[in-house]
Design an enzyme around this catalytic site. Structure first.
Site, PDB file in Angstrom:
ATOM      1  N   LYS A 156       0.972  -1.528   0.422  1.00  0.00           N
ATOM      2  CA  LYS A 156      -0.122  -0.530   0.499  1.00  0.00           C
ATOM      3  C   LYS A 156       0.900   1.169  -0.438  1.00  0.00           C
ATOM      4  CE  LYS A 156      -3.601   2.977   3.001  1.00  0.00           C
ATOM      5  NZ  LYS A 156      -4.983   2.258   4.125  1.00  0.00           N
ATOM      6  N   ASP A 214      -2.717   9.845   3.409  1.00  0.00           N
ATOM      7  CA  ASP A 214      -4.576   9.668   3.604  1.00  0.00           C
ATOM      8  C   ASP A 214      -4.663  10.758   5.446  1.00  0.00           C
ATOM      9  OD1 ASP A 214      -6.573   8.041   4.529  1.00  0.00           O
ATOM     10  OD2 ASP A 214      -6.121   6.095   5.227  1.00  0.00           O
ATOM     11  N   LYS A 229     -10.533  12.500   9.071  1.00  0.00           N
ATOM     12  CA  LYS A 229     -10.269  11.840  10.087  1.00  0.00           C
ATOM     13  C   LYS A 229      -9.104  13.074  10.891  1.00  0.00           C
ATOM     14  CE  LYS A 229      -6.385   8.589   8.724  1.00  0.00           C
ATOM     15  NZ  LYS A 229      -7.663   6.814   9.087  1.00  0.00           N
ATOM     16  N   ASP A 264       1.276   6.238   5.550  1.00  0.00           N
ATOM     17  CA  ASP A 264       0.507   5.557   5.312  1.00  0.00           C
ATOM     18  C   ASP A 264       0.858   4.800   3.878  1.00  0.00           C
ATOM     19  OD1 ASP A 264      -2.044   4.366   5.305  1.00  0.00           O
ATOM     20  OD2 ASP A 264      -3.440   5.494   4.732  1.00  0.00           O
ATOM     21  N   ASP A 285     -12.223   6.674   4.050  1.00  0.00           N
ATOM     22  CA  ASP A 285     -11.330   6.092   4.557  1.00  0.00           C
ATOM     23  C   ASP A 285     -11.039   5.102   4.591  1.00  0.00           C
ATOM     24  OD1 ASP A 285      -8.992   7.459   6.620  1.00  0.00           O
ATOM     25  OD2 ASP A 285      -9.782   7.440   8.365  1.00  0.00           O
ATOM     26  N   GLU A 299     -10.204   3.590   2.391  1.00  0.00           N
ATOM     27  CA  GLU A 299      -9.602   3.027   0.517  1.00  0.00           C
ATOM     28  C   GLU A 299      -7.935   2.809   0.345  1.00  0.00           C
ATOM     29  OE1 GLU A 299      -8.067   5.244   3.515  1.00  0.00           O
ATOM     30  OE2 GLU A 299      -5.678   4.445   3.067  1.00  0.00           O
ATOM     31  N   ARG A 316      -7.853  -0.472   0.932  1.00  0.00           N
ATOM     32  CA  ARG A 316      -7.982  -1.756   0.410  1.00  0.00           C
ATOM     33  C   ARG A 316      -8.713  -1.571  -0.989  1.00  0.00           C
ATOM     34  NH1 ARG A 316     -13.214  -2.269   5.471  1.00  0.00           N
ATOM     35  NH2 ARG A 316     -11.246  -1.205   5.992  1.00  0.00           N
TER      36      ARG A 316
HETATM   37  N1  BES Z   1      -4.293   4.274   7.423  1.00  0.00           N
HETATM   38  C1  BES Z   1      -5.293   3.797   7.622  1.00  0.00           C
HETATM   39  C2  BES Z   1      -5.174   2.718   9.130  1.00  0.00           C
HETATM   40  C3  BES Z   1      -4.465   3.305   9.794  1.00  0.00           C
HETATM   41  C4  BES Z   1      -4.995   3.710  11.755  1.00  0.00           C
HETATM   42  C5  BES Z   1      -2.944   2.962   9.656  1.00  0.00           C
HETATM   43  C6  BES Z   1      -4.160   4.207  12.169  1.00  0.00           C
HETATM   44  C7  BES Z   1      -2.226   3.067  11.114  1.00  0.00           C
HETATM   45  C8  BES Z   1      -2.850   3.966  12.063  1.00  0.00           C
HETATM   46  C9  BES Z   1      -6.860   3.243   7.592  1.00  0.00           C
HETATM   47  O1  BES Z   1      -6.844   3.544   5.532  1.00  0.00           O
HETATM   48  C10 BES Z   1      -7.764   3.311   7.482  1.00  0.00           C
HETATM   49  O2  BES Z   1      -8.151   4.799   7.349  1.00  0.00           O
HETATM   50  N2  BES Z   1      -8.482   2.699   8.333  1.00  0.00           N
HETATM   51  C11 BES Z   1      -9.700   2.940   8.941  1.00  0.00           C
HETATM   52  C12 BES Z   1     -11.079   1.735   8.391  1.00  0.00           C
HETATM   53  C13 BES Z   1     -12.235   2.431   8.609  1.00  0.00           C
HETATM   54  C14 BES Z   1     -12.931   3.250   8.410  1.00  0.00           C
HETATM   55  C15 BES Z   1     -12.857   0.854   8.437  1.00  0.00           C
HETATM   56  C16 BES Z   1     -10.053   2.297  10.349  1.00  0.00           C
HETATM   57  O3  BES Z   1      -8.656   2.128  10.693  1.00  0.00           O
HETATM   58  O4  BES Z   1     -10.391   3.718  11.478  1.00  0.00           O
HETATM   59 ZN    ZN Z   2      -4.663   4.964   4.990  1.00  0.00          ZN
HETATM   60 MN    MN Z   3      -7.742   5.464   5.563  1.00  0.00          MN
END
Ligand code: BES
Ligand code: ZN
Ligand code: MN
Length: 511
Positions: A274, A279, A286, A297, A356, A358, A360
Site C-alpha cells: 500500500k 491519508d 480524519k 500510510d 477513509d 481507502e 483496500r
Molecule cells: N491508514 C488507515 C489505517 C491506520 C490507522 C493506520 C491508524 C495506522 C494507524 C486506513 O486507511 C484507515 O483509515 N482505516 C480506517 C478504516 C475504517 C474507516 C473502516 C480505520 O482503521 O479507522
Molecule cells: Zn490509509
Molecule cells: Mn484511511
C-alpha cells in the site's frame, strides 16, 4: 543515503586503528567472563569490583595503554559488552534478536562518544553458526545507526554526529562464512533503512512520482523490469478503486511495477504494498490530532520497494514481482463520496461507505491486476490498513490473514527470524458476510467489530484461488516495539521478513 562500509578482516585487532574496539563477552556462573587476553585484566578487575559481570546491557569502557593491557591496542577506546547467558536451549530466532539488540546498543554507544570507525571482535556464539552471527550483528549495528537528517539543515552543527563511517568485523576463523553473513546483513539493513527514509519523507516530499522515480532508478541499477501504469492506463484497464481514491487529489495516481526474474526458471512471488502517500481520510475526514502520522500510510509500499533493492543486489533464486499502488487520499472537489459505487479491475463492484477505508480499494486493483498479469505462485500484500489491528495486537505484532496455511506458516517463521513478529487472525465466511452490500457486490466497511479481518475479507475478493497472505502493519510500521535497533518513527518493518521468505523460498516452497 549515507552508506557505512562494513568489511571483514583477519588482521590482528591490536593493529587496527579505530575510534572504538568492541568485544562481547558472555556471563559466567560465579566467575569473571571468559575473554581475549587483551582485555582480561580490566575485565577481571571490573568483575572483582562488582562493576561488570557480562550481563546483557552491561558495558565496560576503558582507554587502552600498555599498562592495563598486555600490549598496546591501537584503537582509541575499548568497549566490552555483556551478552548475558546465551544458552543452547534458547530458540535460534531469539538468539538472533539478542545479537541484533547488542548490535543496536553498539550503535548507541557510538553515537554517544561520536565514534565513526569501529572494530568488532566477532564473538563465537555456541548455538549459532558464524554466518548467522555476522549477519545479525551487521543488521543490528546498521539498523541501530539509522538517522534521518535530510531536512535538518539550519539547526545542524558542524560536529553533530552523522553516524558510522566504517565498521570492521575482526575474526580468526570461518572468514568466508562471516563475509557471507555480513553481506546478507548489510543488504537487509540497508534496504530496511531505505524503507525508513521513504517513510520519513513527508506527504509533500514523497508522492506517487517519488515511488515511480525510485523504482525506475532501482531497475536501472539492478536490471529489473520497470513499468508504471499512469492514470490513463488505469482508466483503460478499469481500475476503479485506485482511481476513486485519487479523485480528490492534485497528484495523479501511479501503479508502480518492478519485476525480477532469476536466470533459472523458478516460482514467482508477488508482493503488493500500500503506497498511500498521505491519508486525510478524504470526505470521511480524519480527526486533525495525529493526522500528520498518516504520511506513514505508504510504509507497505516502501517495504516492497526496498525489498526489491536487496533482491536486485543479491540476485535471488526465486522470481519476485513488486506492485505499489500509489496515491494520496484527499478531499478535493472531485473526491469520491460516501455512497458512491465503483467497479474494480476484476469487475467486482463496491459501495464506498467510508472514504477513509481507502487502502483496500487501491490494493484490490493491484492484487487482481498482478495475479492476472504475472500468474504468481503466491501473493503477499502489506499495508497500514486498519486502526483495528492496533487495537487487537498493539505495536508488537503485525496481523496476518490468509487463504493458505502453508504460506501463513512460512511468513510467521520469516517474521520470527527477522525479529518482526506476526500473528495470524481468522478469516472465515462469517467475516465476509459483514461486508455484503445491498446495492453492490460488496461494501468497503463492515460494522465496528473485527475491522482488521473484514478489511482482509474485502481483499479476498481479488485474489481468486492464488495462495495469498495479507499483512496489516498499522501497529508496527512505526512506534514498533522499543528495541535498540528500531528507532522512534518508521521501523522499516516487512523488508527483512520478505527477504527471509525470498532467501529461503526454495527450501520449502508451498507444494
Ligand atoms: N491508514 C488507515 C489505517 C491506520 C490507522 C493506520 C491508524 C495506522 C494507524 C486506513 O486507511 C484507515 O483509515 N482505516 C480506517 C478504516 C475504517 C474507516 C473502516 C480505520 O482503521 O479507522
Ligand atoms: Zn490509509
Ligand atoms: Mn484511511
Amino acid at each position: 543515503m549515507k552508506t557505512t562500509q562494513l568489511t571483514v578482516t583477519e588482521r590482528l585487532v591490536e593493529t587496527i586503528d579505530a575510534d572504538l574496539l568492541i568485544y562481547c563477552v558472555a556471563e559466567e556462573k560465579d566467575k569473571a567472563p571468559l575473554c581475549d587476553h587483551f582485555i582480561e585484566r580490566p575485565v577481571k578487575k571490573a568483575f572483582d569490583l562488582e562493576d561488570f559481570s557480562g550481563k546483557t546491557e552491561e558495558q565496560l569502557m576503558f582507554y587502552p595503554t600498555s599498562v592495563n593491557t598486555e600490549k598496546a591496542i591501537r584503537a582509541q577506546r575499548v568497549l566490552v559488552m555483556g551478552m548475558g547467558k546465551i544458552k543452547k536451549e534458547k530458540d535460534l530466532s531469539e538468539v538472533c534478536d539478542i545479537l541484533r539488540k547488542i548490535g543496536g546498543n553498539m550503535a548507541k554507544v557510538c553515537e554517544k562518544i561520536k565514534a565513526k570507525t569501529i572494530t568488532l571482535c566477532l564473538p563465537v556464539i555456541q548455538s549459532l553458526d558464524p554466518e548467522k552471527t555476522a549477519e545479525c550483528f551487521a543488521e543490528g549495528i546498521l539498523l541501530g545507526d539509522y538517522q534521518f537528517l535530510k531536512y535538518k539543515k539550519t539547526t545542524k552543527k558542524k560536529n553533530d554526529y552523522t553516524g558510522l563511517k566504517r565498521v570492521r568485523f575482526a575474526c580468526t576463523t570461518a572468514v568466508n562464512s562471516i563475509r557471507k553473513g555480513a553481506k546478507k546483513g548489510v543488504a537487509a539493513a540497508r534496504a530496511a533503512c531505505e524503507a525508513r527514509d521513504m517513510a520519513n519523507e513527508p506527504g509533500n516530499g514523497w508522492t506517487s512520482k517519488e515511488f515511480a522515480d525510485y523504482a525506475k532508478a532501482l531497475a536501472q541499477t539492478h536490471g529489473l523490469t520497470y513499468t508504471c501504469l499512469e492514470k490513463k492506463d488505469m482508466k483503460k484497464l478499469g481500475m476503479g478503486g485506485i482511481l476513486a481514491v485519487n479523485q480528490g487529489s492534485a497528484v495523479p495516481p501511479r501503479m508502480v511495477i518492478l519485476e525480477y526474474k532469476p536466470e533459472k526458471k523458478s516460482d514467482t512471488i508477488l508482493l503488493v504494498g500500500k503506497g498511500l502517500t498521505f491519508d486525510s481520510g478524504g470526505i470521511s475526514i480524519k480527526p486533525s490530532s495525529g493526522m500528520e502520522e498518516m504520511k506513514y500510510d505508504m510504509c507497505g509500499g516502501a517495504a516492497v520497494l526496498a525489498t526489491m533493492q536487496a533482491v536486485g543486489e543479491e540476485k535471488s533464486s526465486v522470481g519476485v514481482v513488486a506492485i505499489i499502488p500509489a496515491t494520496d487520499n484527499m478531499s478535493g472537489s472531485a473526491a469520491v463520496r460516501p455512497g458512491d459505487i465503483i467497479r474494480h479491475f476484476n469487475g467486482v463492484t463496491s459501495e464506498i461507505v467510508n472514504t477513509d477505508a481507502e487502502g483496500r480499494l487501491i490494493l484490490a486493483d493491484a492484487l487482481a491486476y498482478g495475479i492476472k498479469t504475472f500468474k504468481p505462485d503466491c501473493v503477499v500484500d502489506i499495508a497500514t490498513l486498519t486502526g483495528a489491528v492496533v487495537v487487537g495486537l498493539g505495536h508488537h505484532y503485525s496481523g496476518l490473514m490468509s487463504n493458505n496455511d502453508k504460506l501463513s506458516d512460512r511468513l510467521v517463521c520469516a517474521g520470527e527470524d527477522a525479529g518482526e513478529p506476526i500473528w495470524r487472525l481468522p478469516l472465515t465466511k462469517a467475516y465476509k458476510k459483514q461486508i455484503e452490500s445491498k446495492v453492490a457486490d460488496i461494501k468497503n466497511v463492515g460494522d465496528r467489530w473485527g475491522g482488521a479481518i473484514t478489511a482482509s475479507a474485502y481483499l479476498s475478493n481479488f485474489v481468486d484461488k492464488t495462495p495469498w497472505a495479507h499483512l496489516d502493519i498499522a501497529g508496527t510500521a512505526w512506534d514498533f516495539t522499543e528495541k535498540s535497533y528500531i528507532p522512534k518513527g518508521p521501523s522499516g518493518i516487512g523488508v527483512r521478513t520478505f527477504l527471509n521468505l525470498i532467501r529461503y523460498w526454495k527450501k520449502g516452497a508451498l507444494k
